[in-house]
Every structure is written in structure tokens, then in C-alpha cells.
Scaffold this motif. Structure first.
Motif, PDB file in Angstrom:
ATOM      1  N   ASN A 135      38.509  48.409  -1.669  1.00 52.36           N
ATOM      2  CA  ASN A 135      38.551  48.337  -3.128  1.00 52.36           C
ATOM      3  C   ASN A 135      39.974  48.613  -3.587  1.00 52.36           C
ATOM      4  O   ASN A 135      40.488  49.729  -3.423  1.00 52.36           O
ATOM      5  CB  ASN A 135      37.574  49.355  -3.736  1.00 52.36           C
ATOM      6  CG  ASN A 135      37.444  49.169  -5.247  1.00 52.36           C
ATOM      7  OD1 ASN A 135      38.269  48.526  -5.884  1.00 52.36           O
ATOM      8  ND2 ASN A 135      36.398  49.748  -5.812  1.00 52.36           N
ATOM      9  N   MET A 137      41.131  48.499  -6.665  1.00 55.19           N
ATOM     10  CA  MET A 137      41.214  48.762  -8.099  1.00 55.19           C
ATOM     11  C   MET A 137      42.162  49.932  -8.409  1.00 55.19           C
ATOM     12  O   MET A 137      43.034  49.819  -9.274  1.00 55.19           O
ATOM     13  CB  MET A 137      39.821  49.053  -8.657  1.00 55.19           C
ATOM     14  CG  MET A 137      39.747  49.030 -10.176  1.00 55.19           C
ATOM     15  SD  MET A 137      38.060  48.799 -10.761  1.00 55.19           S
ATOM     16  CE  MET A 137      37.256  50.209 -10.009  1.00 55.19           C
ATOM     17  N   ASN A 175      38.087  39.519  -8.159  1.00 59.00           N
ATOM     18  CA  ASN A 175      37.293  40.635  -8.677  1.00 59.00           C
ATOM     19  C   ASN A 175      37.917  41.015 -10.012  1.00 59.00           C
ATOM     20  O   ASN A 175      39.040  41.516 -10.059  1.00 59.00           O
ATOM     21  CB  ASN A 175      37.325  41.814  -7.691  1.00 59.00           C
ATOM     22  CG  ASN A 175      36.492  42.999  -8.167  1.00 59.00           C
ATOM     23  OD1 ASN A 175      36.332  43.238  -9.361  1.00 59.00           O
ATOM     24  ND2 ASN A 175      35.961  43.765  -7.216  1.00 59.00           N
ATOM     25  N   TRP A 176      37.202  40.750 -11.095  1.00 52.68           N
ATOM     26  CA  TRP A 176      37.806  40.908 -12.414  1.00 52.68           C
ATOM     27  C   TRP A 176      38.257  42.348 -12.683  1.00 52.68           C
ATOM     28  O   TRP A 176      39.221  42.568 -13.414  1.00 52.68           O
ATOM     29  CB  TRP A 176      36.839  40.451 -13.508  1.00 52.68           C
ATOM     30  CG  TRP A 176      35.613  41.308 -13.684  1.00 52.68           C
ATOM     31  CD1 TRP A 176      34.412  41.160 -13.053  1.00 52.68           C
ATOM     32  CD2 TRP A 176      35.480  42.436 -14.562  1.00 52.68           C
ATOM     33  NE1 TRP A 176      33.540  42.128 -13.474  1.00 52.68           N
ATOM     34  CE2 TRP A 176      34.166  42.922 -14.405  1.00 52.68           C
ATOM     35  CE3 TRP A 176      36.345  43.076 -15.455  1.00 52.68           C
ATOM     36  CZ2 TRP A 176      33.686  44.020 -15.119  1.00 52.68           C
ATOM     37  CZ3 TRP A 176      35.873  44.175 -16.168  1.00 52.68           C
ATOM     38  CH2 TRP A 176      34.548  44.631 -15.985  1.00 52.68           C
ATOM     39  N   ARG A 177      37.611  43.333 -12.054  1.00 56.42           N
ATOM     40  CA  ARG A 177      38.024  44.729 -12.245  1.00 56.42           C
ATOM     41  C   ARG A 177      39.418  44.967 -11.667  1.00 56.42           C
ATOM     42  O   ARG A 177      40.242  45.660 -12.269  1.00 56.42           O
ATOM     43  CB  ARG A 177      37.017  45.668 -11.586  1.00 56.42           C
ATOM     44  CG  ARG A 177      35.643  45.676 -12.267  1.00 56.42           C
ATOM     45  CD  ARG A 177      34.698  46.628 -11.548  1.00 56.42           C
ATOM     46  NE  ARG A 177      33.395  46.656 -12.174  1.00 56.42           N
ATOM     47  CZ  ARG A 177      32.407  45.800 -11.907  1.00 56.42           C
ATOM     48  NH1 ARG A 177      32.611  44.851 -10.994  1.00 56.42           N
ATOM     49  NH2 ARG A 177      31.254  45.888 -12.528  1.00 56.42           N
ATOM     50  N   GLU A 178      39.672  44.387 -10.497  1.00 53.37           N
ATOM     51  CA  GLU A 178      40.992  44.532  -9.891  1.00 53.37           C
ATOM     52  C   GLU A 178      42.055  43.806 -10.711  1.00 53.37           C
ATOM     53  O   GLU A 178      43.198  44.256 -10.799  1.00 53.37           O
ATOM     54  CB  GLU A 178      40.972  44.001  -8.462  1.00 53.37           C
ATOM     55  CG  GLU A 178      40.091  44.812  -7.520  1.00 53.37           C
ATOM     56  CD  GLU A 178      39.996  44.218  -6.125  1.00 53.37           C
ATOM     57  OE1 GLU A 178      39.378  44.869  -5.257  1.00 53.37           O
ATOM     58  OE2 GLU A 178      40.530  43.107  -5.902  1.00 53.37           O
ATOM     59  N   TRP A 179      41.680  42.699 -11.316  1.00 54.13           N
ATOM     60  CA  TRP A 179      42.640  41.907 -12.079  1.00 54.13           C
ATOM     61  C   TRP A 179      43.081  42.605 -13.361  1.00 54.13           C
ATOM     62  O   TRP A 179      44.184  42.378 -13.850  1.00 54.13           O
ATOM     63  CB  TRP A 179      42.048  40.531 -12.403  1.00 54.13           C
ATOM     64  CG  TRP A 179      42.243  39.562 -11.272  1.00 54.13           C
ATOM     65  CD1 TRP A 179      41.665  39.607 -10.043  1.00 54.13           C
ATOM     66  CD2 TRP A 179      43.102  38.424 -11.257  1.00 54.13           C
ATOM     67  NE1 TRP A 179      42.094  38.568  -9.256  1.00 54.13           N
ATOM     68  CE2 TRP A 179      42.976  37.812  -9.973  1.00 54.13           C
ATOM     69  CE3 TRP A 179      43.957  37.844 -12.188  1.00 54.13           C
ATOM     70  CZ2 TRP A 179      43.679  36.670  -9.606  1.00 54.13           C
ATOM     71  CZ3 TRP A 179      44.656  36.691 -11.834  1.00 54.13           C
ATOM     72  CH2 TRP A 179      44.510  36.122 -10.552  1.00 54.13           C
ATOM     73  N   ALA A 181      42.794  46.102 -13.708  1.00 55.63           N
ATOM     74  CA  ALA A 181      43.122  47.506 -13.421  1.00 55.63           C
ATOM     75  C   ALA A 181      44.623  47.764 -13.531  1.00 55.63           C
ATOM     76  O   ALA A 181      45.053  48.771 -14.105  1.00 55.63           O
ATOM     77  CB  ALA A 181      42.622  47.887 -12.030  1.00 55.63           C
TER      78      ALA A 181
END
Length: 326
Positions: A135, A137, A175-179, A181
């Protein structure tokens, strides 16, 4: 000389220190009468006061710049070796980092981009790790905050935000969360800066921080080509390194291929970021030294004909010294 640095002999640390001083002989011999060091961007001085720029003599300025480059070279060398980007661990990355940081006289003094190279090297390490973590993020969030701190020191550092998404494209599935973050990490720092401006009834000045982002990329540049002739041997080595990399590309680990693609994009982004500072100076381009030094070190790590690569390095060093003195 290259052969000496192709191994991890502790003696090389002493040689590197001597080499760092040697590459700065020109400015030590012809000491400028005055050197100003602006550590922070004007908008940061509103809430951070560091009276450093007026307290350093020219000799102290150059001395601290030399120490900083040496420390950065050692950190840079360790990161490149830890990620296995070269044929084998060596001191070549440190050698080429010091060489690249000596190309121009303006590279030899304390400057905001030189300080930012600590952050850039740290970011490189984090980008090279994101393929190894389940992960990414939190890593991206941390990188966003580091870029924000770099922007406080030197505004063009903000353009490295592009690297957040370029690196994710190279290393990770979407992964939109990583993009988001990394961007949230960046905004977190500037949110507190905005609050400080608001508390001091100066929020309109905060909006002016972002004006350089609207600058048009210059369609023509006033370039004194004689000042850049020293880049000819550097360009030759980079071309040879690119050919070497292309030859070994599909025989390398996938992580190594992606690492060099990421470093290439970082090299380009570091160069083009000058457009955000209309009064930029030549020392801006020291930001491109870390990713560029990896490519130079790759060539010397894989080159076969000793007489050729040793001669090529000597020509590079002599060219740098000639143009520094002239």
C-alpha cells in the motif's frame, strides 16, 4: 580513477572528499567579493525568519556548499546502491554526483536548489520503494509533504508534483486513494500556511504564491552557448549511457527498467520547472544532477574498454576545470 571508484573501498571516502575540494578550486582561488544566499521564498519569510543570507561570508558560503555536496553525494550513493541500479555496489554514483554538481560556477555556491537536493534525493528513495510496498498511500502522502517543504524553500520544486502520478503510472496499478494521497500531503502543509496568512489578515498575499504557475513556457531563450560548451562531454557520456541502457534494457530486472524510466522523467521535470521562476538563475539546474548522475554512473559502471572510459572521464573533468577558470 573510474576503476578506483568501482568498488566500495573505504579509502574512496577520503578520495571523494579531496575530489570535492579539487572540483571547487576555481571558486576558492577566485573568491567572489560578495555572495547572497536566500534560503527561503519571499512568501515563506512572512512566517519564518532566518537571517542567514547576510551573515555568511563568501568563504563560509562556499565552504558550506562543499560540505553539503559531499554529504549529498554519500547519501545519494547509498540509495543507488541499496536499490541495485548499477552492475554492482560502488562509489561511482557519489563520484558522478560531485562531478555534476561542479559543472558551473553557480553550482558551487549555497543556493535554494542545492538545499532542495536533500529533499529530491529523499523523494528518489521513496519512489524507488513504492513498487515493494503493498500500500503506497502513506508513502505518497509523505512525498507530497516533502514536495511542499521544498516549495517553501524554492518554488519551482512544486513541479515535482507531476512525478507523483508519473511514478504511480510506472509502478502501480490504479488506486484512486494513492493518486490523491500525495496531493493531500502537499495541501496539508499549505493549509497551515494559509491559516497563518489568514490569522495575520494577509490572505490576499497567500493567493499570490500561485501566480508563477500561470507563467507561459518561454518560446525562446537567450542562451550564451559558450557558457554551456562544458555540457558537450556530459552529453556524449549520456548518449553512450543511453545506448548501454538500451542494450541491457530487456536483460535487466523489471524494477530496474522502471527505475530508469522514472529517473528520466524526473530529470526532464527538474529542468523544465525553471519556467515557474521568471528570474531563475543557472543554479536552478542543479536539481537535475541527482537523476542525471545515475545515468552517468550507469555508463561508467558497465563500460568495458578501460582506456576509453578513463580517458572520457579525464576529458570531462578537464573541460569542467577549464570552463570554471575561464
Amino acid at each position: 580513477m573510474i576503476n578506483q571508484f568501482r568498488n566500495l573501498n573505504p579509502l574512496n571516502l577520503i578520495l571523494l572528499a579531496a575530489y570535492t575540494v579539487f572540483m571547487r578550486l576555481a571558486i576558492f582561488i577566485n573568491m567572489p567579493e560578495q555572495l547572497n544566499f536566500e534560503f527561503l521564498e519571499p512568501y515563506a519569510k512572512f512566517f519564518i525568519q532566518i537571517p542567514l543570507s547576510n551573515s555568511l561570508s563568501p568563504s563560509a558560503n562556499i565552504f558550506f556548499a562543499t560540505i553539503i555536496v559531499f554529504i549529498q553525494a554519500i547519501l545519494f550513493n547509498r540509495i543507488i546502491n541499496n536499490h541495485g541500479l548499477l552492475a554492482k555496489p560502488s562509489y561511482l554514483p557519489a563520484l558522478l554526483y560531485i562531478t555534476g554538481s561542479s559543472l558551473f560556477l553557480q553550482f558551487l555556491i549555497l543556493s535554494p536548489p542545492l538545499i532542495c537536493n536533500f529533499l529530491l534525493i529523499w523523494i528518489m528513495d521513496k519512489f524507488l520503494k513504492i513498487s515493494k510496498t503493498p500500500n503506497a498511500m502513506m508513502t505518497m502522502f509523505d512525498i507530497g509533504m516533502i514536495i511542499a517543504f521544498g516549495t517553501i524553500i524554492y518554488f519551482p520544486f512544486i513541479v515535482l508534483l507531476i512525478m507523483l502520478w508519473l511514478s504511480l503510472l510506472l509502478y502501480r496499478s490504479f488506486n484512486w486513494r494513492e493518486w490523491i494521497a500525495g496531493f493531500i500531503g502537499f495541501l496539508t502543509i499549505f493549509f497551515f500556511i494559509a491559516v497563518f496568512y489568514y490569522w495575520n489578515d494577509n490572505i490576499t498575499q497567500f493567493y499570490k504564491i500561485w501566480r508563477p504557475l500561470t507563467n507561459l513556457f518561454p518560446s525562446n531563450l537567450q542562451i550564451k552557448y559558450n557558457d554551456y560548451l562544458v555540457l558537450v562531454p556530459v552529453s556524449v557520456i549520456m548518449v553512450l549511457a543511453s545506448l548501454q541502457l538500451r542494450e541491457n534494457f530487456f536483460r535487466s530486472f523489471i524494477s530496474t527498467r522502471k527505475a530508469f524510466q522514472m529517473l528520466f522523467f524526473m530529470f526532464v521535470v527538474a529542468i523544465i520547472s525553471f519556467y515557474t521562476k521568471p528570474d531563475f538563475r543557472l543554479y536552478h539546474f542543479i536539481l537535475s544532477v541527482p537523476p542525471g548522475a545515475v545515468l552517468l554512473a550507469y555508463y561508467f559502471s558497465n563500460a568495458k574498454k578501460r582506456w576509453f572510459y578513463e580517458s572520457l572521464f579525464v576529458v570531462l573533468v578537464l573541460a569542467i576545470q577549464y570552463f570554471l577558470f575561464v
